[in-house]
Design a protein around this motif. Structure first.
Motif, PDB file in Angstrom:
ATOM      1  N   ILE A  76       0.934  -1.358  -0.092  1.00  0.00           N
ATOM      2  CA  ILE A  76       0.013  -0.022   0.031  1.00  0.00           C
ATOM      3  C   ILE A  76       0.499   1.357  -0.200  1.00  0.00           C
ATOM      4  O   ILE A  76       0.342   2.226   0.610  1.00  0.00           O
ATOM      5  CB  ILE A  76      -0.955  -0.156   1.163  1.00  0.00           C
ATOM      6  N   GLU A 192       0.790   7.228   8.102  1.00  0.00           N
ATOM      7  CA  GLU A 192      -0.020   6.746   7.037  1.00  0.00           C
ATOM      8  C   GLU A 192      -0.258   5.016   6.714  1.00  0.00           C
ATOM      9  O   GLU A 192      -0.978   4.674   6.352  1.00  0.00           O
ATOM     10  CB  GLU A 192      -0.156   7.342   5.341  1.00  0.00           C
ATOM     11  N   TYR A 193       0.709   5.059   6.278  1.00  0.00           N
ATOM     12  CA  TYR A 193       1.303   3.444   6.447  1.00  0.00           C
ATOM     13  C   TYR A 193       0.276   2.460   7.066  1.00  0.00           C
ATOM     14  O   TYR A 193       0.214   1.417   7.596  1.00  0.00           O
ATOM     15  CB  TYR A 193       2.771   2.648   5.968  1.00  0.00           C
ATOM     16  N   LYS A 196      -2.666   2.471   7.534  1.00  0.00           N
ATOM     17  CA  LYS A 196      -3.936   1.881   5.947  1.00  0.00           C
ATOM     18  C   LYS A 196      -3.995   0.235   5.743  1.00  0.00           C
ATOM     19  O   LYS A 196      -4.078  -0.605   5.504  1.00  0.00           O
ATOM     20  CB  LYS A 196      -3.179   1.929   4.830  1.00  0.00           C
ATOM     21  N   TRP A 247      -5.385  10.451  10.162  1.00  0.00           N
ATOM     22  CA  TRP A 247      -5.336   8.946   9.513  1.00  0.00           C
ATOM     23  C   TRP A 247      -6.070   7.905   9.771  1.00  0.00           C
ATOM     24  O   TRP A 247      -7.341   7.467   8.910  1.00  0.00           O
ATOM     25  CB  TRP A 247      -4.006   8.315   9.095  1.00  0.00           C
ATOM     26  N   ALA A 251      -9.452   6.820   7.364  1.00  0.00           N
ATOM     27  CA  ALA A 251      -9.474   5.944   6.847  1.00  0.00           C
ATOM     28  C   ALA A 251     -10.560   5.333   7.347  1.00  0.00           C
ATOM     29  O   ALA A 251     -10.205   3.644   6.794  1.00  0.00           O
ATOM     30  CB  ALA A 251      -7.788   5.025   6.487  1.00  0.00           C
TER      31      ALA A 251
END
Length: 479
Positions: A76, A192-193, A196, A247, A251
Motif C-alpha cells: 500500500i 499513513e502506512y 492503512k 488518518w 481511513a
C-alpha cells in the motif's frame, strides 16, 4: 571567458534538468543523480554485507512476522513496484534502518523494546517511508553535488575507516543522518502506512518516548537513524498523535489494532542483550566461548563486536586495535594477504609464539596524503585458523602505543574457564502480573535486581510507579 562561463552554467543547468525525477511521495520534480535501477543495485550490494556484519537472528517465526507485515505495508506504499526485503539482525543495539531499493532491517534489540504490534508497525512504516520518499538517494545526490563524498560512521576515528570491513558504498549509506524534514516526512508516512493496514499509529509516538528514556538512561545519543538529527521530541510526539487521529478519520478506521499480548508472546525466549556465544567483554577482558579464546581490552577503550571483527579504540581516537580472521594457510601467507589487502608496506617481521601458539609479528606502514600510519599486527595460529590482531596509529604516535599493542596481542590465549565457556544469554520471559500492583513491585517479585529496575521499566514502556492490573503481561529475563 564570460562566454565560456555562461556555456558551462547552461550545460550544468541542462544536466540538472535532465537529472530531475518525480518524487513518488510528493509528486514534485527534484534533482536526482540516482536512478531507480541504481537504488536497487545499492541495496543488492549492501544486503550481503549487512547480513555478514550483523548476522540474522535465528527465529523463523519472528523473521516471518517482519516479512509478512513488511510486504503487507509495502503493497500500500508509494513504491509498491520494488521488491522489498525485511530482516531482523542479530544485534542487541536498538536500531532500525533502510537502504535504497527496498531493504529494511530491524535489530533484535529494537524488537525487544516494542510493546505491541502497533509500535512495531509505526516504525516499520517510518523506515519504508525513507525508501518511498527516496531520502537516501537524495542524500547521495546532495553529497555528490557538494563533492563531499560519503563517510562511514565507525567507533574509531575516520582516518582508520579503511581498516574496517564495512567500507563499501552500500553500507556507507546506512550511516548518513537523515535531516529533520526527512524525519518528519517519514513520520507522516509511518502514520499513513500503519493506519492503512489497520494499526493505531499513535503508538509510534509512545515508542519514541521509550527511545528517549533509553538514551537518557545511558547518557548517549539515540542510536536509531530515525532519531538522529530528530525534531523536538515533544513536538514530534504531539504531531504524530495528531496525524494518527487525522488518518484514522480519513481511513474510517473504527477498530485500530494494537495487539499487545500477541506481540509480547512472540518475544518469549528471545535473547536479550549480548549473546555470550558471539563474544562478550567482562572486567576488561574479551571472551569468545564458541572460538575458545580471550584477550584483554585496554582500560577505558571503546569496543564494538560483530561477527566479522572485534574493534577497540582509544578514547581520543588516536589508536585502534582490531581482531579479525586472516586469510591464508600459513602465517606468512596470512600476513602477505593482509599487507596486500590494506596496501601496507612491511617494515620488519619476526616469528614468535603467543602463550605457546605459533605467531608472526609484523610492523608495517601505510603512506597517506595526511601522513603515515604505522601498524603492528600479530598473526596467531589457533584452533585450525589464523587470527589477525592489528594495532594502528599515526607514525608519530606509534611509540606511545606500541607497548600497549604488543602486551594486548601477547595476552591472546586459550579460554578454559568453564564459567565463561558455558555462559548463557539472558532471555526474555513474558509473565502475567499475579495481582494489581506497581510495576516496581511486579519486577521485584520476578527477581529483577534494584540496579536494573529502571532498565526494565523502559523495556516495558511503563513507569516504575505505574499501577499494573492483575493478569497484565510484562517482560522479565531469565538465563
Amino acid at each position: 571567458m564570460r562566454k565560456y562561463a555562461l556555456s558551462c552554467l547552461l550545460l550544468t543547468a541542462l544536466l540538472l534538468f535532465d537529472s530531475c525525477a518525480t518524487n513518488p511521495v510528493t509528486g514534485k520534480r527534484q534533482v536526482s543523480l540516482v536512478s531507480t535501477n541504481q537504488e536497487i543495485a545499492m541495496g543488492q550490494q549492501a544486503d550481503p554485507q549487512i547480513v555478514a556484519q550483523f548476522g540474522l537472528y535465528e527465529d523463523p517465526a519472528m523473521q516471518r512476522f517482519i516479512q509478512e507485515k513488511g510486504q503487507q505495508m509495502a503493497a500500500i506504499s508509494h513504491r509498491k513496484e520494488l521488491n522489498y526485503e525485511f530482516k531482523i539482525l542479530d544485534s542487541p543495539v536498538i536500531n532500525a534502518f533502510a537502504v535504497p531499493g527496498g531493504y529494511v532491517y530491524f535489530t533484535r534489540g529494537i524488537m525487544a523494546h516494542f510493546n505491541d504490534e502497533a509500535q512495531f508497525a509505526g516504525v516499520l512504516g517510518h523506515e519504508i517511508g525513507h525508501i518511498t520518499a527516496r531520502h537516501s538517494a537524495q542524500q547521495q545526490t546532495k553529497a555528490t553535488l557538494a563533492q563531499g563524498g560519503l563517510l562511514l560512521g565507525m567507533v574509531i576515528s575516520p582516518e582508520f575507516a579503511q581498516f574496517g570491513n564495512t567500507a563499501a558504498q552500500g553500507l556507507q549509506l546506512l550511516f548518513l543522518k537523515h535531516g529533520r524534514d526527512d524525519e518528519r516526512e517519514s513520520d507522516r508516512l509511518g502514520v499513513e502506512y500503519s493506519t492503512k493496514i489497520g494499526y493505531d499509529a499513535a503508538q509510534m509516538a509512545n515508542f519514541f518516548q521509550t527511545l528517549q528514556r533509553q538514551s537518557a538512561s545511558t547518557g548517549q545519543e539515540p542510536i536509531p537513524n530515525f532519531l538522529s538529527t530528530h525534531p523536538d521530541p515533544g513536538e514530534r510526539y504531539e504531531t504524530v498523535h495528531q496525524l494518527a487521529a487525522e488518518w484514522k478519520q480519513k481511513a474510517n478506521l473504527t477498530n485500530a489494532q494494537i495487539n499487545r499480548n500477541n506481540y509480547l508472546r512472540m518475544l518469549e525466549g528471545m535473547i536479550y542483550g549480548e549473546d555470550p556465544k558471539q563474544g562478550f567483554v567482562e572486567n576488561g577482558v574479551f571472551y569468545h566461548p564458541e572460538l575458545r579464546f580471550q584477550f584483554p581490552v585496554p582500560a577505558n577503550w571503546r569496543h564494538q563486536n560483530s561477527p566479522q571483527a572485534f574493534q577497540m579504540a582509544a578514547p581520543d581516537g588516536k589508536a585502534m586495535m582490531m581482531l579479525t580472521l586472516a586469510q591464508g594457510n600459513s602465517l606468512q601467507e596470512a600476513a602477505q594477504n593482509t599487507m596486500e589487502q590494506y596496501k601496507l608496506q612491511p617494515v620488519e617481521s619476526q616469528n614468535t609464539t603467543v602463550n605457546g601458539l605459533p605467531a608472526l609479528a609484523v610492523i608495517a606502514d601505510l603512506q597517506q596524503q595526511q601522513g603515515t600510519l604505522r601498524t603492528l599486527s600479530y598473526f596467531i595460529q589457533y584452533g585450525g585458523v589464523i587470527y589477525s590482531l592489528m594495532g594502528v596509529s599515526a607514525a608519530q604516535d606509534f611509540n606511545s602505543y606500541a607497548q600497549l599493542f604488543s602486551s594486548t596481542m601477547q595476552s591472546f590465549r586459550e579460554l578454559t574457564d568453564a564459567s565463561k565457556l558455558n555462559r548463557q544469554p539472558e532471555r526474555l520471559r513474558i509473565v502475567p502480573v499475579q495481582q494489581t500492583t506497581s510495576l516496581e513491585q511486579a519486577l521485584r517479585s520476578n527477581q529483577i535486581p534494584n540496579d536494573r529496575l529502571e532498565e526494565f521499566a523502559i523495556l516495558n514502556g511503563m513507569q516504575l510507579n505505574e499501577q499494573v492490573p492483575s493478569g497484565t503481561l510484562i517482560k522479565v529475563v531469565r538465563r
